[in-house]
Design an enzyme around this catalytic site. Structure first.
Site, PDB file in Angstrom:
ATOM      1  N   TYR A   9       0.914  -1.194  -0.104  1.00 36.63           N
ATOM      2  CA  TYR A   9       0.111  -0.039   0.101  1.00 36.63           C
ATOM      3  C   TYR A   9       0.827   1.205   0.030  1.00 36.63           C
ATOM      4  O   TYR A   9       0.615   2.220  -0.507  1.00 36.63           O
ATOM      5  CB  TYR A   9      -0.889   0.175   1.200  1.00 36.63           C
ATOM      6  CG  TYR A   9      -2.215  -0.591   0.841  1.00 36.63           C
ATOM      7  CD1 TYR A   9      -2.426  -1.930   0.582  1.00 36.63           C
ATOM      8  CD2 TYR A   9      -3.481   0.111   1.474  1.00 36.63           C
ATOM      9  CE1 TYR A   9      -3.689  -2.462   0.330  1.00 36.63           C
ATOM     10  CE2 TYR A   9      -4.502  -0.420   1.292  1.00 36.63           C
ATOM     11  CZ  TYR A   9      -4.874  -1.550   0.770  1.00 36.63           C
ATOM     12  OH  TYR A   9      -6.045  -2.176   0.457  1.00 36.63           O
TER      13      TYR A   9
ATOM     14  N   LYS B 164       2.539 -15.248   2.446  1.00 34.92           N
ATOM     15  CA  LYS B 164       2.761 -16.197   1.149  1.00 34.92           C
ATOM     16  C   LYS B 164       3.939 -16.578   0.841  1.00 34.92           C
ATOM     17  O   LYS B 164       4.627 -15.955   0.260  1.00 34.92           O
ATOM     18  CB  LYS B 164       2.201 -15.313   0.017  1.00 34.92           C
ATOM     19  CG  LYS B 164       1.950 -15.878  -1.296  1.00 34.92           C
ATOM     20  CD  LYS B 164       0.976 -16.981  -1.460  1.00 34.92           C
ATOM     21  CE  LYS B 164       1.039 -17.678  -2.758  1.00 34.92           C
ATOM     22  NZ  LYS B 164       0.243 -18.867  -2.920  1.00 34.92           N
TER      23      LYS B 164
ATOM     24  N   ASP C 154      -3.685 -17.927   0.225  1.00 31.70           N
ATOM     25  CA  ASP C 154      -4.836 -18.596  -0.585  1.00 31.70           C
ATOM     26  C   ASP C 154      -5.507 -19.691   0.336  1.00 31.70           C
ATOM     27  O   ASP C 154      -6.852 -19.549   0.231  1.00 31.70           O
ATOM     28  CB  ASP C 154      -4.215 -19.044  -1.595  1.00 31.70           C
ATOM     29  CG  ASP C 154      -2.964 -20.134  -1.529  1.00 31.70           C
ATOM     30  OD1 ASP C 154      -2.376 -20.058  -0.527  1.00 31.70           O
ATOM     31  OD2 ASP C 154      -2.511 -20.606  -2.616  1.00 31.70           O
TER      32      ASP C 154
ATOM     33  N   ASP D  22      -6.725  -6.629   3.934  1.00 29.69           N
ATOM     34  CA  ASP D  22      -7.710  -5.967   3.389  1.00 29.69           C
ATOM     35  C   ASP D  22      -8.856  -7.017   2.710  1.00 29.69           C
ATOM     36  O   ASP D  22     -10.020  -6.750   2.935  1.00 29.69           O
ATOM     37  CB  ASP D  22      -7.225  -5.138   2.119  1.00 29.69           C
ATOM     38  CG  ASP D  22      -8.283  -4.363   1.392  1.00 29.69           C
ATOM     39  OD1 ASP D  22      -9.360  -3.673   2.015  1.00 29.69           O
ATOM     40  OD2 ASP D  22      -8.164  -4.229   0.172  1.00 29.69           O
TER      41      ASP D  22
ATOM     42  N   ASP E 174     -12.625  -8.363   4.368  1.00 26.41           N
ATOM     43  CA  ASP E 174     -14.013  -8.252   3.658  1.00 26.41           C
ATOM     44  C   ASP E 174     -14.498  -9.762   3.553  1.00 26.41           C
ATOM     45  O   ASP E 174     -15.878  -9.674   3.752  1.00 26.41           O
ATOM     46  CB  ASP E 174     -13.827  -7.827   1.992  1.00 26.41           C
ATOM     47  CG  ASP E 174     -13.988  -6.284   2.044  1.00 26.41           C
ATOM     48  OD1 ASP E 174     -13.657  -5.518   3.103  1.00 26.41           O
ATOM     49  OD2 ASP E 174     -14.597  -5.739   1.115  1.00 26.41           O
TER      50      ASP E 174
HETATM   51  C1  IPM Z   1     -10.516  -0.678   3.732  1.00 26.67           C
HETATM   52  C2  IPM Z   1     -10.661  -0.105   2.442  1.00 26.67           C
HETATM   53  C3  IPM Z   1      -9.612   0.751   2.015  1.00 26.67           C
HETATM   54  C4  IPM Z   1      -8.476  -0.178   2.089  1.00 26.67           C
HETATM   55  C5  IPM Z   1      -9.692   1.661   0.895  1.00 26.67           C
HETATM   56  C6  IPM Z   1     -10.832   2.405   0.896  1.00 26.67           C
HETATM   57  C7  IPM Z   1      -8.281   2.688   0.555  1.00 26.67           C
HETATM   58  O1  IPM Z   1     -10.874  -1.152   1.550  1.00 26.67           O
HETATM   59  O2  IPM Z   1     -10.349   0.018   4.818  1.00 26.67           O
HETATM   60  O3  IPM Z   1     -10.402  -1.880   3.962  1.00 26.67           O
HETATM   61  O4  IPM Z   1      -7.925  -0.819   1.253  1.00 26.67           O
HETATM   62  O5  IPM Z   1      -7.750  -0.134   3.235  1.00 26.67           O
HETATM   63 MG    MG Z   2     -11.023  -2.951   2.479  1.00 25.69          MG
END
Ligand code: IPM
Ligand code: MG
Length: 350
Positions: free
Chosen positions: A135, A185, A217, A241, A245
């Protein structure tokens, strides 16, 4: 106690309004000041993280954030994109430890797309490193090389960056089920070989916590196959990240998940794990619970007020038990409510 409130873009202002009402109702004497972050700040000032916001955020004890981003800014130059504001504030405030709990409320077992027996009782904490990795790595860019476009980014970690986030994970595990799974990884990426080596070293400092390792993975697969095998999962910025999710959906809706991003002194930025949901912005239908629960995390981690945090979490459990549901977690037979009504229900439960 001073907090900087950043409603941001999309559904941000709607969900933040409910969290602010909840904090005010608790009457804790918290001073709140609002500022702009993200696309709204780009429109108003040209910068996603304007100076005035930087000042306020640096002076505050904690930051409460809604969400940033929206399609109208997607074609801006990178430094004028909302996400830059979010990455900028994380980096500037040194918020390296991102805690993303994924808890399944029993009332929402049917809201998950997975079978109830796979997710019932789920309680995972994802600890994501937040200020390093690909990042922020240099060099990065898109250039023309040998007559064609060439895109590149750099993944890197220092051992001290790895060690400090591993320590956060081990400390968190000590307050839970004493298991840490470190995700990397290492079969392909040197950077994550170092991650694994440092994880093993840090594990030796915490013999009372069981440490395991998993390739990313496989971790993605195990999260949907048998998520309850995990207690604390710790990983780098990009893997975290993605996996967070994924983990959020085990619980039925990303609209339920709070997060905390902490520095070394428990100053923190608190935000829902979900994004700005431009498709439903301004309609009053967004789920404010992740933001309200983020305010609870703020009271727990930055202000060490476990009682007040528990009151908010208890109120959220109560409204779920009472059958109130926003669209994202709705099932037939429940009471469908909008953002404001959900806030009202939480206030009543408080
Ligand atoms: C998160 C989001 C952010 C990230 C984006 C919006 C930059 O997806 O907080 O997970 O990738 O960290
Ligand atoms: Mg995110």
């Amino acid at each position: 106690m001073k907090i900087c409130v950043l409603p941001g873009d999309g559904i941000g202002p709607e969900i933040i309004a409910e969290a602010v009402r909840v904090l005010k109702a608790l009457d804790l004497g918290i001073e709140m000041e609002e500022a702009m972050l993200g696309g709204c700040a780009v429109d108003a000032t040209g910068s996603p993280y304007p100076d005035a916001t930087q000042k306020l955020a640096q002076a505050a004890d904690a930051v409460l954030l809604g969400a940033v981003g929206g399609p109208q800014w997607d074609n801006n130059p990178r430094e004028q994109r909302p996400e830059r504001g979010l990455l900028g504030i994380r980096k500037q405030l040194g918020l390296f430890a991102n805690l993303r709990p994924a808890i399944l409320y029993p009332e929402l077992a049917n809201a998950s797309t997975l079978k109830p027996e796979v997710v019932a009782g789920l309680d995972i904490l994802i600890v994501r490193e937040l200020t390093g990795d690909i990042y922020f790595g240099q060099p990065r860019g898109i250039e023309t090389r040998n007559g064609e476009r060439f895109g590149f980014n750099t993944m890197h970690y220092t051992e001290s960056e790895i060690r400090r986030i591993l320590r956060v994970a081990f400390e968190a595990a000590r307050k839970r089920n004493r298991k840490v799974c470190s995700v990397d990884k290492m079969n392909v990426l040197e950077c994550t070989q170092l991650w694994r080596d440092v994880a093993i070293e840090t594990g030796r400092e915490h013999p009372d916590v069981e440490l395991s390792h998993m390739l990313v993975d496989n971790a993605a697969m195990q999260l949907v196959k048998n998520p309850k095998q995990f207690d604390v999962m710790v990983t780098g910025n990009m893997f975290g990240d993605i996996l967070s999710d994924e983990a959020s959906m085990l619980t039925g809706s990303i609209g339920m998940l709070p997060s905390a991003s902490l520095d070394a002194n428990n100053k923190g930025l608190y935000e829902p794990s979900h994004g700005s949901a431009p498709d439903i912005a301004g309609k009053g239908v967004a789920n404010p619970l992740a933001t309200i629960l983020s305010a609870a995390m703020m009271l727990r981690y930055t202000f060490a007020d476990e009682a007040a945090a528990g009151r908010i979490e208890g109120a959220v459990k109560k409204v779920l038990a009472q059958g109130f549901r926003t669209g994202d977690i709705y099932e037939p037979g429940m009471t469908k409510v909008g953002t404001r009504e959900m806030g009202d229900a939480v206030l009543a439960a408080l």
